[in-house]
Design a protein around this motif. Structure first.
Motif, PDB file in Angstrom:
ATOM      1  N   LEU A 167      51.512  41.365  29.856  1.00  0.00           N
ATOM      2  CA  LEU A 167      52.608  42.106  30.616  1.00  0.00           C
ATOM      3  C   LEU A 167      53.343  41.126  31.388  1.00  0.00           C
ATOM      4  O   LEU A 167      52.764  40.161  31.966  1.00  0.00           O
ATOM      5  CB  LEU A 167      52.029  42.871  31.608  1.00  0.00           C
ATOM      6  CG  LEU A 167      50.896  44.136  31.436  1.00  0.00           C
ATOM      7  CD1 LEU A 167      50.027  44.714  32.307  1.00  0.00           C
ATOM      8  CD2 LEU A 167      51.725  45.370  30.420  1.00  0.00           C
ATOM      9  N   GLY A 168      54.548  41.572  31.713  1.00  0.00           N
ATOM     10  CA  GLY A 168      55.401  41.023  32.921  1.00  0.00           C
ATOM     11  C   GLY A 168      55.387  41.849  33.684  1.00  0.00           C
ATOM     12  O   GLY A 168      54.879  43.071  33.805  1.00  0.00           O
ATOM     13  N   ILE A 169      56.098  41.711  34.836  1.00  0.00           N
ATOM     14  CA  ILE A 169      56.200  42.636  36.003  1.00  0.00           C
ATOM     15  C   ILE A 169      57.609  42.742  36.535  1.00  0.00           C
ATOM     16  O   ILE A 169      58.392  41.704  36.446  1.00  0.00           O
ATOM     17  CB  ILE A 169      55.274  42.277  37.272  1.00  0.00           C
ATOM     18  CG1 ILE A 169      55.413  43.317  38.381  1.00  0.00           C
ATOM     19  CG2 ILE A 169      55.561  40.979  37.634  1.00  0.00           C
ATOM     20  CD1 ILE A 169      54.193  43.127  39.426  1.00  0.00           C
ATOM     21  N   GLY A 170      58.221  44.023  36.567  1.00  0.00           N
ATOM     22  CA  GLY A 170      59.664  44.399  36.990  1.00  0.00           C
ATOM     23  C   GLY A 170      59.463  43.911  38.608  1.00  0.00           C
ATOM     24  O   GLY A 170      58.632  43.901  39.199  1.00  0.00           O
ATOM     25  N   SER A 188      62.146  38.038  29.807  1.00  0.00           N
ATOM     26  CA  SER A 188      62.433  36.429  29.907  1.00  0.00           C
ATOM     27  C   SER A 188      61.215  35.967  30.263  1.00  0.00           C
ATOM     28  O   SER A 188      60.789  34.581  29.996  1.00  0.00           O
ATOM     29  CB  SER A 188      63.377  36.074  31.158  1.00  0.00           C
ATOM     30  OG  SER A 188      63.525  36.999  31.997  1.00  0.00           O
ATOM     31  N   SER A 189      60.166  36.688  30.918  1.00  0.00           N
ATOM     32  CA  SER A 189      58.741  35.925  31.339  1.00  0.00           C
ATOM     33  C   SER A 189      58.065  35.422  30.091  1.00  0.00           C
ATOM     34  O   SER A 189      57.817  34.294  30.157  1.00  0.00           O
ATOM     35  CB  SER A 189      58.016  37.205  32.002  1.00  0.00           C
ATOM     36  OG  SER A 189      58.587  37.500  33.049  1.00  0.00           O
ATOM     37  N   LEU A 221      46.635  40.205  30.429  1.00  0.00           N
ATOM     38  CA  LEU A 221      47.219  39.120  30.823  1.00  0.00           C
ATOM     39  C   LEU A 221      48.687  39.221  31.571  1.00  0.00           C
ATOM     40  O   LEU A 221      49.523  39.856  30.704  1.00  0.00           O
ATOM     41  CB  LEU A 221      47.316  38.062  29.667  1.00  0.00           C
ATOM     42  CG  LEU A 221      48.167  36.875  29.800  1.00  0.00           C
ATOM     43  CD1 LEU A 221      47.616  36.025  30.982  1.00  0.00           C
ATOM     44  CD2 LEU A 221      48.221  36.161  28.619  1.00  0.00           C
ATOM     45  N   LEU A 222      48.697  39.128  32.793  1.00  0.00           N
ATOM     46  CA  LEU A 222      50.028  39.632  33.548  1.00  0.00           C
ATOM     47  C   LEU A 222      50.580  38.234  33.800  1.00  0.00           C
ATOM     48  O   LEU A 222      49.846  37.047  34.407  1.00  0.00           O
ATOM     49  CB  LEU A 222      49.567  40.117  34.642  1.00  0.00           C
ATOM     50  CG  LEU A 222      50.674  40.361  35.857  1.00  0.00           C
ATOM     51  CD1 LEU A 222      52.005  41.477  35.035  1.00  0.00           C
ATOM     52  CD2 LEU A 222      50.494  40.900  37.007  1.00  0.00           C
ATOM     53  N   ALA A 262      52.135  48.359  38.854  1.00  0.00           N
ATOM     54  CA  ALA A 262      51.170  47.076  38.575  1.00  0.00           C
ATOM     55  C   ALA A 262      50.234  47.309  39.196  1.00  0.00           C
ATOM     56  O   ALA A 262      49.122  46.425  39.040  1.00  0.00           O
ATOM     57  CB  ALA A 262      52.091  45.851  38.565  1.00  0.00           C
ATOM     58  N   SER A 263      50.162  47.930  40.416  1.00  0.00           N
ATOM     59  CA  SER A 263      48.938  48.001  41.389  1.00  0.00           C
ATOM     60  C   SER A 263      47.587  48.569  40.698  1.00  0.00           C
ATOM     61  O   SER A 263      46.636  48.216  41.067  1.00  0.00           O
ATOM     62  CB  SER A 263      49.287  48.607  42.610  1.00  0.00           C
ATOM     63  OG  SER A 263      49.594  50.132  42.470  1.00  0.00           O
ATOM     64  N   VAL A 264      47.905  49.269  39.792  1.00  0.00           N
ATOM     65  CA  VAL A 264      46.754  49.840  39.083  1.00  0.00           C
ATOM     66  C   VAL A 264      45.909  48.757  38.297  1.00  0.00           C
ATOM     67  O   VAL A 264      44.659  49.084  38.118  1.00  0.00           O
ATOM     68  CB  VAL A 264      47.189  51.127  38.066  1.00  0.00           C
ATOM     69  CG1 VAL A 264      47.746  50.549  36.858  1.00  0.00           C
ATOM     70  CG2 VAL A 264      46.289  51.945  37.499  1.00  0.00           C
ATOM     71  N   LEU A 265      46.408  47.830  38.164  1.00  0.00           N
ATOM     72  CA  LEU A 265      45.500  46.637  37.465  1.00  0.00           C
ATOM     73  C   LEU A 265      44.585  46.224  38.383  1.00  0.00           C
ATOM     74  O   LEU A 265      43.440  45.622  37.704  1.00  0.00           O
ATOM     75  CB  LEU A 265      46.622  45.495  37.257  1.00  0.00           C
ATOM     76  CG  LEU A 265      47.735  45.788  36.270  1.00  0.00           C
ATOM     77  CD1 LEU A 265      48.630  44.529  36.024  1.00  0.00           C
ATOM     78  CD2 LEU A 265      47.304  46.300  34.946  1.00  0.00           C
TER      79      LEU A 265
END
Ligand code: F6R
Length: 244
Positions: A131-134, A38-39, A194-195, A220-223
């Motif tokens: 990217l979206g994030i869960g 949905s993002s 792009l998150l 996602a912390s690896v970003l």
């Protein structure tokens, strides 16, 4: 890391679409790494509008998607290939032969993943990865784990992800249990990332990803280790993040 704080989903979609269109304008034959969910829906609508207004030309763009459910055919209503066709590809002048999504029907996981990695390499590499994030901090289908997975791999979805995605299926039983996803190395090899995130449900994941330790428990912390990341997120999603 550049964090762009916006008011709401609509502004997030507009600002993020502007970043993607700038990429296409600067490099018309760029490789876009794309996401479903949905993002990015509003972002894709913005890109379609720009195409219709003749501001954007997708004819030389290549795309590689992050992930696909294992076992779903491309035309299955909930497949990610179908999502991309419905929400973007069918509405712009992208050459479908240059749009790639992992092959959900390939039962041989090892082969499917190797082929996808080879394909990404053949494109010359991703210029801009969306990217979206869960809610649990996943990116692609890289779920919280003890180690970062490198290349494309087959994952068993966590209950949290099944819960989050079951709204799209007639019943929870119909949610596939496995998916093919790009790995953390694939994502980190993109030149730019792009998150996007919107809504309170993402606040804890975003806080852990941006302010917490770099750990595979929060993929996602690896970003934090990538040199060119832009986060476009709304006030609700950034509500717990210190630096916002
Ligand atoms: C989708 C994907 C997922 C989603 C994430 C957020 O291709 O890889 O990681 O980006 O689950 O989903 P939404 O945007 O639906 O909240």
């Amino acid at each position: 890391m550049n964090i762009i704080r916006v008011k709401d989903y609509e502004e997030m979609s507009r600002r993020a679409a502007a970043i993607i269109s700038a990429q296409i304008l600067l490099k018309p034959d760029c490789v876009l790494g794309l996401a479903t969910g949905s993002s990015p829906e509003g972002l894709y609508q913005n890109l379609i509008r720009q195409y219709e207004n003749k501001e954007l030309d997708f004819s030389r763009v290549t795309s590689v998607n992050l992930d696909e459910y294992k076992g779903l055919a491309p035309d299955h209503e909930q497949s990610y290939r179908r999502f991309m066709n419905d929400h973007l590809f069918d509405h712009v002048n992208i050459d479908k032969a240059r749009t790639f999504v992992p092959d959900g029907l390939n039962e041989d996981s090892e082969k499917a993943c190797l082929e996808y990695d080879q394909l990404i390499a053949r494109t010359g590499g991703v210029d801009l990865q969306l990217l979206g994030i869960g809610n649990n901090g996943h990116i692609g289908f890289n779920e919280p784990a003890d180690a970062f997975a490198c290349g494309t791999h087959c994952v068993e979805l966590t209950q949290s992800t099944i819960d989050a995605n079951k709204r799209f299926f007639a019943s929870e039983d119909l949610v596939p249990r496995y998916a093919y996803t790009m790995g953390i190395r694939n994502i980190m090899e993109a030149k730019k990332i792009l998150l996007i995130a919107s809504g309170k449900a993402k606040a804890e994941a975003l806080k852990a990803a941006l302010d917490g330790l770099v750990t595979p428990k929060v993929p996602a912390s690896v970003l934090q280790l990538h040199r060119d990341v832009v986060v476009v997120a709304d006030e609700d999603a950034l509500g717990l993040v210190d630096r916002s």
